[in-house]
Design an enzyme around this catalytic site. Structure first.
Site, PDB file in Angstrom:
ATOM      1  N   GLU A  80       0.848  -1.199   0.000  1.00  0.00           N
ATOM      2  CA  GLU A  80       0.000   0.000   0.000  1.00  0.00           C
ATOM      3  C   GLU A  80       0.882   1.247   0.000  1.00  0.00           C
ATOM      4  OE1 GLU A  80      -3.468   1.996   2.845  1.00  0.00           O
ATOM      5  OE2 GLU A  80      -2.084   0.505   3.672  1.00  0.00           O
ATOM      6  N   HIS A  81       1.810   1.300   0.941  1.00  0.00           N
ATOM      7  CA  HIS A  81       2.797   2.389   1.020  1.00  0.00           C
ATOM      8  C   HIS A  81       4.188   1.792   0.887  1.00  0.00           C
ATOM      9  CE1 HIS A  81      -0.558   3.410   3.881  1.00  0.00           C
ATOM     10  NE2 HIS A  81      -0.548   4.541   3.205  1.00  0.00           N
TER      11      HIS A  81
END
Length: 443
Positions: A335-336
């Site tokens: 996601e990050h």
């Protein structure tokens, strides 16, 4: 506190075999479907009364109406801490700058003389934006959902957030204040699967919620399951799972920064994933030492950070070199993803799979959560290999407009008839022949 996975010394496997070696949270949306199905059916048949009753069961507070009064939204803004207001206004300003540049324009292509295809972009008519409650309050999620919808030109915007016992059954006042700053006055005290069902089916009573076309925003496993169950009746952005951070780092990274960034995501939830991928055993050891020190000085230690770091979803992954590190982070699809290496921008350019990439020591994930201008509603669970984060495009639909003259159609009719007959669909070809006296025009 955090486990190690050592992938050094041997050639890395490809594809699914490599993904299976990497840490990942258990997030069984399919199993949650049977839990949310009766909730969604109840809301479908009983409307707001069901939303209120399920809210009482799960959120511990009984409310009289799901619609938040306008006066409560105004009062929340009036009572907002000035520093929080200034920070939210800056977050909104930066998000608008980025998302405004994502707007698409109508484009016409002349395929042949007299034959054009135009693609126009039309915003979704009405959207439901979900803002989670629970362990934390997320006014930033209001910003990240509302701004791209507004910049896309969506006319109908409704926000739902769980009722809070400490605030008389209203959503958290900071959530309401963020809505006020953005000019959103349609807000509902509804959480979980019942909120998604409310958006999908509507609640027909006076003051109820009209059905929406699209639902966006993160939530827990029951929100994700309700999205899966109701997809088709509504569009959805994604089935968001627990938050993730992966950091690709080498010996140039500062272990204090790396540890702080891992902790920053671990404090979300016990299922949050924190993953360091590095070719430096020294950095791995120094980061472990920093984690021990920094976690001890943190808030939310026993209920969130420690179980998140110790869980199967978190690990330090040792690799033989940067090329292997890139293979690992692409297989993981975080996601990050932070890049804390020498020449970080060039390394970031080689990444294929990530929800958002944060380049160098001065671009931490926390910046993206609030004030980078980017969107923090991002794909989780490896879905970054095929999905994007929330953007203006999430709220737009591309429509092709086909416009051919008689001569342009005549010129291509023989090809259409040939392909129609090859697919054993002769009526397709006949639809063109009928326009030319049932004869294929001469080329």
């Amino acid at each position: 506190m955090i486990s190690r996975i050592d992938l050094r010394g041997e050639a890395l496997p490809e594809g699914a075999a490599l993904r299976d070696l990497l840490p990942r949270a258990e997030f069984d949306v399919e199993a949650a479907l049977e839990t949310v199905r009766p909730i969604c059916e109840d809301v479908r048949h009983r409307g707001a009364a069901a939303v209120i009753e399920w809210g009482e069961k799960f959120d511990g507070v009984r409310i009289d109406s799901i619609r938040v009064p306008a006066a409560a939204i105004t009062a929340a803004l009036e009572g907002l801490d000035p520093a929080v207001r200034a920070a939210l206004e800056e977050s909104i300003r930066r998000a608008r700058l980025v998302h405004r540049e994502q707007r698409r324009t109508t484009h016409t292509t002349q395929v042949v003389p007299g034959g054009t295809v135009t693609e126009k972009w039309v915003p979704v008519e009405r959207v439901g934006l979900y803002v989670p409650g629970g362990r934390s309050v997320y006014p930033s999620s209001v910003v990240m959902n509302v701004v791209p919808a507004q910049e896309a030109g969506v006319e109908g915007i409704a926000v739902a957030s769980p009722p809070q016992k400490n605030f008389g059954g209203l959503p958290h006042p900071t959530i309401l204040a963020a809505c006020a700053l953005l000019g959103v006055d349609e807000v509902y005290a509804a959480g979980g699967a019942q909120a998604i069902a409310m958006f999908a089916y509507g609640t027909p009573e006076p003051g109820g919620c009209a059905p929406v076309n699209l639902v966006t925003g993160p939530g827990n496993i029951y929100v994700a399951a309700a999205k899966r169950l109701l997809k088709g009746r509504i569009g959805i952005d994604a089935e968001a799972g627990p938050t993730e951070i992966a950091i690709l780092a080498d010996s140039t990274a500062d272990p204090a920064h790396v540890a702080a960034d891992l902790i920053s995501q671990a404090e979300h939830d016990p299922m949050a994933a924190a993953v360091l991928v590095t070719d430096s055993a020294e950095l791995a050891a120094a980061t472990e030492a920093e984690l021990a020190s920094q976690v001890a000085a943190s808030k939310h230690v026993t209920d969130r950070i420690e179980p998140a770091l110790a869980g199967r979803q978190s690990a330090i992954v040792l690799v033989s070199g940067l090329d292997d590190g890139l293979k690992v982070v692409d297989a993981y699809g975080a996601e990050h993803l932070e890049i804390q290496t020498a020449d970080a921008a060039a390394v970031a350019d080689r990444v294929r799979n990530a929800g958002a990439i944060f380049v160098g020591p001065w671009s931490p994930v926390s910046l993206g959560d609030y004030c980078a201008g980017s969107n923090h509603v991002l794909p989780t669970g490896g879905c970054a290999c095929h999905s994007s984060g929330l953007s203006v495009q999430s709220f737009l639909r591309g429509i092709h407009i086909v416009d051919y003259t008689r001569d342009a159609l005549a010129e291509v009719t023989h090809h259409v008839v040939t392909l129609a007959e090859a697919e054993d669909l002769p009526a397709h070809g006949a639809a063109l022949k009928a326009r030319f006296g049932w004869k294929v025009p001469q080329r």
